[in-house]
Design an enzyme around this catalytic site. Sequence first.
Site, PDB file in Angstrom:
ATOM      1  CG  HIS A   1      -0.156   5.050   0.424  1.00 31.32           C
ATOM      2  ND1 HIS A   1      -0.779   4.527   1.517  1.00 31.32           N
ATOM      3  CD2 HIS A   1       0.147   4.002  -0.376  1.00 31.32           C
ATOM      4  CE1 HIS A   1      -0.847   3.204   1.397  1.00 31.32           C
ATOM      5  NE2 HIS A   1      -0.290   2.858   0.259  1.00 31.32           N
TER       6      HIS A   1
ATOM      7  CD  GLU B   1      -0.633  -6.030   4.727  1.00 34.43           C
ATOM      8  OE1 GLU B   1      -0.006  -5.041   4.279  1.00 34.43           O
ATOM      9  OE2 GLU B   1      -1.868  -6.120   4.723  1.00 34.43           O
TER      10      GLU B   1
ATOM     11  CG  HIS C   1      -0.472  -8.552   1.819  1.00 28.48           C
ATOM     12  ND1 HIS C   1       0.339  -7.536   1.363  1.00 28.48           N
ATOM     13  CD2 HIS C   1      -1.681  -7.988   2.055  1.00 28.48           C
ATOM     14  CE1 HIS C   1      -0.341  -6.397   1.338  1.00 28.48           C
ATOM     15  NE2 HIS C   1      -1.567  -6.654   1.759  1.00 28.48           N
TER      16      HIS C   1
ATOM     17  CG  ASP D   1      -5.422  -7.164   2.748  1.00 30.38           C
ATOM     18  OD1 ASP D   1      -5.053  -7.668   3.817  1.00 30.38           O
ATOM     19  OD2 ASP D   1      -4.772  -6.277   2.157  1.00 30.38           O
TER      20      ASP D   1
ATOM     21  CG  ASP E   1      -1.231  -1.976   5.830  1.00 27.39           C
ATOM     22  OD1 ASP E   1      -2.236  -1.249   5.878  1.00 27.39           O
ATOM     23  OD2 ASP E   1      -0.676  -2.303   4.771  1.00 27.39           O
TER      24      ASP E   1
HETATM   25  C1  XUL Z   1      -2.506  -3.044   0.665  1.00 26.25           C
HETATM   26  C2  XUL Z   1      -1.350  -2.688   1.508  1.00 26.25           C
HETATM   27  C3  XUL Z   1      -0.797  -1.328   1.315  1.00 26.25           C
HETATM   28  C4  XUL Z   1       0.684  -1.249   1.430  1.00 26.25           C
HETATM   29  C5  XUL Z   1       1.249   0.096   1.083  1.00 26.25           C
HETATM   30  O1  XUL Z   1      -2.993  -4.313   0.871  1.00 26.25           O
HETATM   31  O2  XUL Z   1      -0.923  -3.459   2.330  1.00 26.25           O
HETATM   32  O3  XUL Z   1      -1.407  -0.483   2.211  1.00 26.25           O
HETATM   33  O4  XUL Z   1       1.116  -1.576   2.713  1.00 26.25           O
HETATM   34  O5  XUL Z   1       0.910   0.526  -0.166  1.00 26.25           O
HETATM   35 CO    CO Z   2       0.670  -3.338   3.752  1.00 29.93          CO
END
Ligand code: XUL
Ligand code: CO
Length: 479
Positions: A144, A311, A314, A350, A382
Amino acid sequence: MESLQIKKLLFVVVCITVAFVAAIADSPTCPASDLGSKCSDEWKGEFFPGIPKIKYEGPSSKNPLAFKWYNAEEVILGKKMKDWMRFSVAFWHTFRGTGGDQFGAATKNWPWEDGTNSVAMAKRRMRANFEFINKLGVNRWCFHDRDIAPDGATLEEANKNLDEVVELAKELQKGTDIKPLWGTAQLFMHPRYMHGGATSSELGVYVYAAAQVKKAMEVTHYLGGENYVFWGGREGYQSLLNTDMGRELDHLARFLEAAANYKKKIGFNGNLLIEPKPQEPTKHQYDWDVATTASFLRKYGLIDEFKINVECNHATLSGHSCHHELETARLNGLLGNIDANTGDPQIGWDTDQFLTDIQEATMVMLSVVRNGGLMPGGFNFDAKLRRESTDVEDLFIAHITGMDTLARGLRNVAKLIEDGSLEALVKKRYASFDSDLGAQIEAGKADFETLEKKALEWGEPKVPSAKQELAEMIFQSAL
Ligand code: XUL
Ligand code: CO
């Protein structure tokens, strides 16, 4: 006699001093207590002394700092493992993760950190990132804007900070094949984004968010980034009573459309990726899951401009398996990248853990192989260390395990494909459609009158077993 003793004493003192100075100069880490001398942002010493370049030693190895299953150059199913995987280190978890949570302070005490969020610290951290990537043997990283460089009091100052750190990253990338798998803008930490960025009720915030994304796209492109990600961390709502959902979704679409146009303008050829997540930090986030995101993109005519970054943690938050989300993305032609982490079955949020479940990894790799790989996407870890894991080497062990787990998944998929019986089971299950009438139905050429005639002719159908347990048995035998 006396002068000889003094000389001897002097000699010993000099020797001790030289040894002490040498020990400091040789000090393999860059402790924060030694800032201002050798530990400047220009310091070129080792951040991870004692950690070798991680090598493949095979499944019988007991060495925690070696791969047991991931063998980068080995060809599996016609491609090198490193080309199936395209692994990447997530800068935010690995270099900005502190171990702090809502109940407790930071637990990590990395020797190169001085506790500040200065540009100098950001540069030193970037050097640590490149040493980590090199030693781990991956050649990609994800970031980021606000993890790699400090924010500023103004947009100009934030951009200047970012440019300074990006310039160093560019220099460190020179002569290597290291590049960002993807970059993104952090539109969730600063209080201005409390109502969202692209979906904020406040025009000035939308404008600021656009400027921040524009800059993040530019630096990702400048660094040779292969993709650009949108995770709508606060693009959602806390209550529908005070929210104009239709208007917010329209704004989000216009924002993404502007990004797709800007991508073309700057000649960025990578994919734009949307990363779905159902909630956290907001009660409801608009990019809930893959299917919701696909239908949003279709509604607004953006389906050809974006792909999806799935993800795994997620996926489970939205009530799906990671495999379900990957298959939904793949079948819609949208599978672009994977944030390869996992949650905890007993925790409802998460947790961003490294993937260690071989069964899950095999299903993930099944989708990746069916997709023909992820190019130009890959796997971003991640994932973060647990709060209680505080040794520098834990950073390596965690990544090695995550990489080995997915490598094992790939090897299992090769076994399943070679064996062929799972595929045959599925094919047999639908074999009745491999008929004239089946072909007519699949081509959209069978009307209800034709089907009614057949139903009357055939009478009650004989329905065969689904053979789920047999499918599970075959799957297990590949693990
Ligand atoms: C948050 C997440 C972030 C994104 C990028 O849950 O996964 O880190 O991957 O903004
Ligand atoms: Co992510």
